[in-house]
Design a protein around this motif. Structure first.
Motif, mmCIF file in Angstrom:
data_model
loop_
_atom_site.group_PDB
_atom_site.id
_atom_site.type_symbol
_atom_site.label_atom_id
_atom_site.label_comp_id
_atom_site.label_asym_id
_atom_site.label_seq_id
_atom_site.Cartn_x
_atom_site.Cartn_y
_atom_site.Cartn_z
ATOM 1 N N VAL A 524 0.866 -1.178 0.000
ATOM 2 C CA VAL A 524 0.000 0.000 0.000
ATOM 3 C C VAL A 524 0.904 1.230 0.000
ATOM 4 N N ALA A 525 0.734 2.044 -1.047
ATOM 5 C CA ALA A 525 1.603 3.223 -1.183
ATOM 6 C C ALA A 525 0.753 4.461 -1.448
ATOM 7 N N THR A 526 1.040 5.502 -0.712
ATOM 8 C CA THR A 526 0.334 6.773 -0.907
ATOM 9 C C THR A 526 1.347 7.810 -1.374
ATOM 10 N N ASP A 527 1.054 8.404 -2.501
ATOM 11 C CA ASP A 527 1.972 9.397 -3.067
ATOM 12 C C ASP A 527 1.885 10.699 -2.228
ATOM 13 N N VAL A 528 2.931 10.984 -1.506
ATOM 14 C CA VAL A 528 2.970 12.205 -0.670
ATOM 15 C C VAL A 528 4.011 13.190 -1.196
ATOM 16 N N THR A 529 4.336 13.026 -2.483
ATOM 17 C CA THR A 529 5.344 13.929 -3.067
ATOM 18 C C THR A 529 4.908 15.376 -2.949
ATOM 19 N N GLY A 530 3.634 15.599 -3.230
ATOM 20 C CA GLY A 530 3.127 16.966 -3.132
ATOM 21 C C GLY A 530 3.219 17.509 -1.726
ATOM 22 N N GLN A 531 2.858 16.645 -0.733
ATOM 23 C CA GLN A 531 2.931 17.102 0.654
ATOM 24 C C GLN A 531 4.374 17.428 1.058
ATOM 25 N N VAL A 532 5.298 16.549 0.619
ATOM 26 C CA VAL A 532 6.709 16.785 0.973
ATOM 27 C C VAL A 532 7.189 18.096 0.372
ATOM 28 N N HIS A 533 6.866 18.284 -0.906
ATOM 29 C CA HIS A 533 7.282 19.537 -1.556
ATOM 30 C C HIS A 533 6.587 20.736 -0.917
#
Length: 830
Positions: A524-533
């Motif tokens: 299970v993977a949630t893309d948090v790239t936006g949150q990190v950026h």
């Protein structure tokens, strides 16, 4: 001649004359052979027999010429033997003529030789008689005996001839000798001596009774023990004991004909034993079992479970299956049974739905079915064994499981979170949803079935494969936040950040070597790239924020002053809204008063308009009864007037119903739609009986609503289904119900009130139908698709239906094809 000799000679002459007449009467000729002079004296009869006309004295060689050449030497030898003094038997011989004379072919001559004192023969005299008929009769008898013997010996059926009271075996052909286990040594012996094992069996007594009474005896599949090759074996025969009679009508022999049916009897016994075992199995079996015998599928040996499934009571044995269960005519099972009977091949099906009328109620249960052909001794199908196991509960559970699986799969596919399942060997992708594919820049089809590093080669060296194997080895889940991943997306290598979870999936609850066996990993993977950026951007902006904070504080005070002015404006707006609310309340009162006035008007209109129509109908009836004969052609105008008045009355009633539904408030009581439909069917009973309609109704739900309005809804829909039936076709109406979610509603269905769940009730018929291009018109008031002359009505019924459904927050729609019936679907919120 002396005086004493004359009477004697006279008497001798008279005696000779009498003897001659007697010989002539007996058709016997006399002759005398003179061996010294080699001449033969013949009387008239001998001349006729030999074909000698004249003279009466014939040379001996000439006489021999009239004898058949094959018998001439034999005759000469017999004569020579008779002329010897030492010969004791008298002369007697039968011989043939060279040519038949007057039908005579065979002669029999007898005689005696006379000798002188020196024992020299001087005379051989005797008689000759025609024995042709006797010889021919004997020959025919010999031929008949030979033919009879040949017939018995060559007969394909085991045959024997028992002669005399002792039943001596005169004739026996090879088949019966083989059955007895005896050779030709049995011939000529009494039956009891040749087959001593018969003495303890009834056959010798039966033969004795046949010999005594002259009455034939027949037996079918009779048991007989025979001693064959030193062992007593049991056989079964179809046999006949037929008495044979002599010329005096007395029994002189018995002919025995037998057919070995041992194999057939033993096969039949096996079948009977098999059927007995089968009957026992069927009776005690927990599954429903029964036999269908013959091409007509006659019901036989049904056990209690079978009788309960059929649901027609125990009196079904001996009846054709088609008569017992007529509801099977519209289903494939009778044809399947006929195919099994023809092909001899077993048929099996699992979880098959069978529609059965049990105790008057149509059921739709599921069964595991086996049709097994049963074969007779000749290898032909004579019956079919039916085994049926009710698996309705199991099928329903499986359907629920499958539905849950599909829902789970649907949730998996539509989940906004990236999910994949990876299994051994080689960490192969087993499943991947679209969000996971978007995350890694591949479609699920490009991932499933491939090892991790083959599908995503850019992951090599990033440690994810080692981490997955560690979770598989230890069974310990792994969770991490904001894990950086270098991934190729849109042909470019990019770094993304994910919240990652590796959850082990287990093969079963059993333990292997003390540990649970891990079959795969749920990723299970949630893309948090936006949150990190975003967080990083926020951190960078915090510095700028602190610099601006002082400036903002200064602007706050200015802004507070502006807000105070805005509050004063809002207070003024509130005063205006209060005035508007008072106007809305007054409008509601006016609307309520308008509805009350409309109801009062509807009542007055109904009463005031119906009263003149009733008078028109009443006065029309009076005119018709009193002055009908005087009106002539005017009676047609009178009938048209009454017909128009009737249509006007019906129109007013329907219009009043529509008005009441439009102004009546919704009720909130719980209403059983099953009860509503039952009341409607009772009202329509006359029409149902007249049209011979068949109506199937599923179990309907209980909903909140107005009982009266729902009654009008189903009254209009069911009466329309009965009214618009096809000529010559038996009306068939089906009412079904199913629950569905708001997301499952067809796109064209827009309920009046939003809800999570809806009940869909469908009324389908096989009537005349309609063209769906008129779908928007049929629910409008006063709209008709058919002429009044063919179908009665005002065009308000479906408008009432649409209004009732709208009042209950639902929707109604229809589907149809001309000549193929129509289906109306009602969607009501739960």
């Amino acid at each position: 001649m002396t005086g004493d000799q004359q009477p004697f000679d006279s008497n001798l002459a008279a005696e000779n004359e009498r003897l001659k007449r007697a010989l002539q009467t007996a058709d016997i000729g006399t002759w005398e052979f003179d061996p010294i002079n080699q001449i033969v004296h013949l009387d008239d009869r001998c001349q006729q027999l030999l074909g000698v006309s004249v003279p009466a004295v014939v040379p001996y060689p000439e006489v021999l010429q009239h004898v058949h050449p094959d018998d001439r030497v034999t005759l000469q030898a017999a004569i020579s033997q008779a002329l010897r003094p030492e010969c004791e038997p008298p002369f007697s011989i039968r011989y043939r003529l060279a040519e038949p004379v007057n039908g005579a072919c065979w002669l029999h001559s007898k005689g005696k030789a006379y000798f002188d004192q020196q024992n020299q023969p001087y005379r051989l005299s005797g008689i000759t008689q025609d024995v042709t008929h006797e010889i021919q009769t004997q020959q025919q008898l010999r031929d008949s005996v030979e033919r009879f013997r040949s017939l018995i010996e060559q007969a394909p059926v085991a045959t024997a001839l028992f002669v005399g009271k002792d039943l001596v075996i005169e004739l026996a052909n090879e088949p019966i000798l083989t059955l007895w286990g005896k050779g030709n040594s049995a011939l000529g012996k009494p039956l009891a001596e040749a087959l001593p094992e018969l003495r303890e069996q009834p056959f010798l007594q039966i033969l004795n009774d046949v010999y005594t009474s002259g009455i034939p005896y027949q037996a079918v599949a009779d048991k007989c023990d025979l001693l064959v090759d030193g062992k007593l074996r049991t056989f079964y025969f179809n046999f006949t004991y037929k008495p044979l009679f002599d010329k005096q009508g007395l029994v002189y022999a018995i002919m025995n004909m037998a057919v070995d049916v041992t194999d057939q009897v033993l096969a039949r016994q096996k079948v009977e034993a098999s059927e007995a075992r089968l009957r026992s199995v069927i009776t005690s079996a927990p599954a429903a079992m029964g036999l269908f015998v013959g091409r007509d599928l006659i019901v036989d040996m049904p056990n209690q479970a079978f009788i309960e499934i059929v649901g027609k009571g125990p009196d079904i044995v001996g009846k054709p299956l088609r008569d017992v269960m007529p509801e099977l005519d519209s289903q494939p099972f009778l044809q399947i049974l006929d195919d099994v009977f023809t092909s001899g091949k077993t048929y099996k099906s699992f979880g098959t739905q069978v529609n059965i009328v049990q105790h008057g109620v149509m059921t739709h249960n599921f069964y595991n079915i086996t049709y097994s052909p049963l074969f007779d001794a000749n290898g032909k199908v004579y019956a079919i064994l039916d085994i049926a196991i009710d698996v309705t509960e199991r099928v329903i559970v499986q359907q629920q499981i499958e539905e849950s699986r599909l829902q789970l799969l649907n949730s998996f596919e539509q989940s906004p979170v990236a999910i994949a399942i990876i299994r051994e060997p080689d960490l192969t992708f087993h499943m991947a949803n679209p969000f996971y594919g978007d995350l890694v820049g591949r479609t699920p089809a490009e991932l499933v079935g491939k090892p991790l590093l083959e599908a995503l080669p850019e992951l090599a060296g990033q440690g994810f494969d080692q981490l997955l194997r560690e979770v598989i080895a230890t069974g310990v889940p792994f969770t991490a936040k904001e894990v950086p991943v270098d991934i190729v997306r849109h042909d470019q290598l990019a770094t993304i950040f994910v919240d990652l979870t590796y959850q082990p999936q287990y093969e079963s609850t059993q333990e292997v070597d003390g540990d649970k066996s891990v079959s795969g990993i749920l990723v299970v993977a949630t893309d948090v790239t936006g949150q990190v950026h975003s967080r990083r951007a926020i951190e960078e902006s915090e510095v700028r924020y602190r610099a601006l904070s002082l400036e903002l504080e200064q602007q706050v005070e200015l802004r507070t002053q502006e807000l105070a002015a805005s509050n004063e404006e809002l207070a003024a707006i509130n005063e205006e809204l209060m005035a508007a609310n008072e106007e809305l309340a007054e409008s509601n009162q006016l609307f309520t008063r308008s509805n009350e006035n409309l109801q009062q008007f509807a009542y007055i209109a109904s009463h005031d308009l119906q009263e003149p129509l009733r008078k028109v109908q009443s006065f029309g009836d009076l005119l018709k009864s009193k002055y009908g004969d005087q009106l002539g052609d005017g009676i047609d105008y009178l009938e048209r007037m009454q017909s128009s008045a009737n249509r006007m009355s019906l129109f007013i009633k329907d219009l009043l119903s529509f008005s009441r539904i439009s102004t009546r408030r919704d009720a909130t009581e719980l209403v059983s739609l099953t009860g509503i439909v039952a009341i409607v069917l009772a009202d329509l009973e006359l029409v149902i009986n007249e049209t011979n309609a068949i109506i199937d109704i599923d179990t309907l739900p209980v909903i909140k609503g107005d009982k009266s309005q729902l009654g009008q809804l189903f009254q209009n829909l069911l009466s329309n289904a009965l009214k618009f039936h096809r000529d010559g076709v038996q009306p068939r109406i089906q009412v079904t119900a199913r629950e569905m979610t708001a997301s499952d509603l067809p796109p064209t269905v827009k309920p009046a009130r939003a809800a999570k769940q809806y009940q869909c009730i469908t009324i389908s018929d096989n009537g005349i139908g309609f063209d769906e291009k008129y779908l928007d018109r049929i629910f409008q008031i006063f709209q008709r698709l058919h002429s009044k002359s063919n179908y009665s009505g005002t065009g308000i019924g479906l408008a009432i239906c649409e209004k009732v459904v709208t009042n209950h927050g639902g929707a109604i729609t229809a589907s149809s094809q001309p000549g193929q019936g129509a289906s109306f679907s009602v969607y009501l919120p739960v």
